[in-house]
Design an enzyme around this catalytic site. Structure first.
Site, PDB file in Angstrom:
ATOM      1  CG  ASP A 115      15.330 -12.980 -48.621  1.00  0.00           C
ATOM      2  OD1 ASP A 115      16.387 -12.527 -49.116  1.00  0.00           O
ATOM      3  OD2 ASP A 115      15.176 -13.094 -47.394  1.00  0.00           O
ATOM      4  CB  SER A 116      18.679 -16.018 -48.660  1.00  0.00           C
ATOM      5  OG  SER A 116      18.478 -15.028 -47.653  1.00  0.00           O
TER       6      SER A 116
ATOM      7  CB  CYS B 140      17.433 -11.053 -51.586  1.00  0.00           C
ATOM      8  SG  CYS B 140      19.019 -11.578 -50.933  1.00  0.00           S
TER       9      CYS B 140
ATOM     10  CD  GLU C  66      15.835 -17.073 -42.162  1.00  0.00           C
ATOM     11  OE1 GLU C  66      15.102 -18.082 -42.071  1.00  0.00           O
ATOM     12  OE2 GLU C  66      15.740 -16.256 -43.095  1.00  0.00           O
TER      13      GLU C  66
ATOM     14  CB  CYS D  97      19.996  -7.116 -44.874  1.00  0.00           C
ATOM     15  SG  CYS D  97      19.523  -8.848 -44.663  1.00  0.00           S
TER      16      CYS D  97
ATOM     17  CG  HIS E  59      16.807 -11.687 -43.164  1.00  0.00           C
ATOM     18  ND1 HIS E  59      17.079 -11.896 -44.491  1.00  0.00           N
ATOM     19  CD2 HIS E  59      16.523 -12.914 -42.639  1.00  0.00           C
ATOM     20  CE1 HIS E  59      16.967 -13.197 -44.768  1.00  0.00           C
ATOM     21  NE2 HIS E  59      16.637 -13.836 -43.656  1.00  0.00           N
TER      22      HIS E  59
END
Ligand code: DGL
Length: 271
Positions: free
Chosen positions: A9-10, A73, A151, A184, A186
């Site tokens: 993932d990013s 992702c 994050e 997403c 996240h």
């Protein structure tokens, strides 16, 4: 190669997919790679993203000896899956927004897709909606600030509830909305915070369990290796170590990228 299943993932978003894989495939050895040096992906131009994803994944597959790659992702999968499959000789499992199950589940036929700007605007996503939710009313809502919130939260910082409320507010303008797709990876990590947000009950759907099921179909036998499981980062981030350890990655290493082979430095413009 018979190395671990590599989850990409990013940033930390792929850990929501790792959680589903750990629940469904507890014996499997996993590695994790995140491109935290270039986060977020959701506001980057498509061509840059394809080159970057290939560079990071090639380097991480070589470093980990992975037996399969899970692109955890949506932003990367909806643009770079084809290129990744062309370049890698191991199975590649992608992540796309769970529009199909959401359309099947919704009673009112009013859905929302909450994702990055890149994902909500992609032709891939439009086709997905036309194919599986053509009979539904689908609100596509970009919520890029939620990526930064997730994050920060996993790195130990407090959440900014105002930012989260502002991102979600447009959803509640549709009184018939009953199902929200977390497009997403996240966003499921904000679980309880999202669950507390709606003014009336809605069902939240993500792709984690479906990806874990797909991995079990594609990779057999699953790798079960002794020793610590490794997370690879493109930039040192000691604050992420506790979260990575909670998801089973006791060892954290920096991934060396061959920057000379392709221009994967930060893009000068956004789409
Ligand atoms: N976790 C990623 C996704 O599923 C994207 C986050 C980002 O913008 O980097 O789309």
């Amino acid at each position: 190669m018979n190395g671990p299943l590599l989850v990409f993932d990013s940033g930390v978003g792929g850990l929501s997919v790792v959680a589903a894989m750990r629940r469904q495939l507890p014996e499997a050895s996993l590695s994790y790679v995140c491109d935290n040096a270039m986060l977020p992906y959701g506001t980057k131009p498509d061509a840059w993203l394809v080159t970057r994803c290939v560079a990071v994944c090639e380097a991480a597959v070589a470093a980990s000896g992975a037996s399969a790659l899970v692109v955890a992702c949506n932003t990367a999968s909806t643009v770079a899956l084809e290129a990744l499959r062309a370049r890698l000789s191991i199975p590649v499992v992608g992540t796309v927004p769970a529009i199909k199950p959401a359309a099947a589940l919704s009673r009112s036929g009013h859905l929302a897709l909450l994702a990055t700007s890149a994902t909500v605007n992609r032709p891939y996503t439009r086709r997905l909606i036309e194919t599986f939710a053509g009979h539904c009313q689908v609100q596509r809502l970009a919520a890029d600030p939620l990526v930064g919130q997730t994050e920060a939260w996993l790195a130990g910082a407090p959440l900014d509830r105002d930012v989260i409320e502002a991102c979600l507010a447009p959803l509640w303008q549709d009184p018939e909305l009953d199902t929200v797709v977390l497009g997403c990876t996240h966003f499921p990590l904000l679980g309880e915070v999202l669950a507390a947000a709606p003014p009336r009950p809605v069902t939240w759907i993500d792709s984690g369990d479906a990806i874990a099921r797909r991995v079990a179909q594609v990779v057999s036998p699953l790798p079960t290796l002794p020793g610590p499981q490794t997370a690879w980062l493109t930039r040192e981030a000691p604050s992420l170590a506790p979260a990575l350890a909670r998801y089973g990655f006791a060892e954290v290493r920096c991934l060396a990228l061959d920057e000379a082979r392709s221009d994967t430095s930060s893009p000068s413009s956004t789409p």
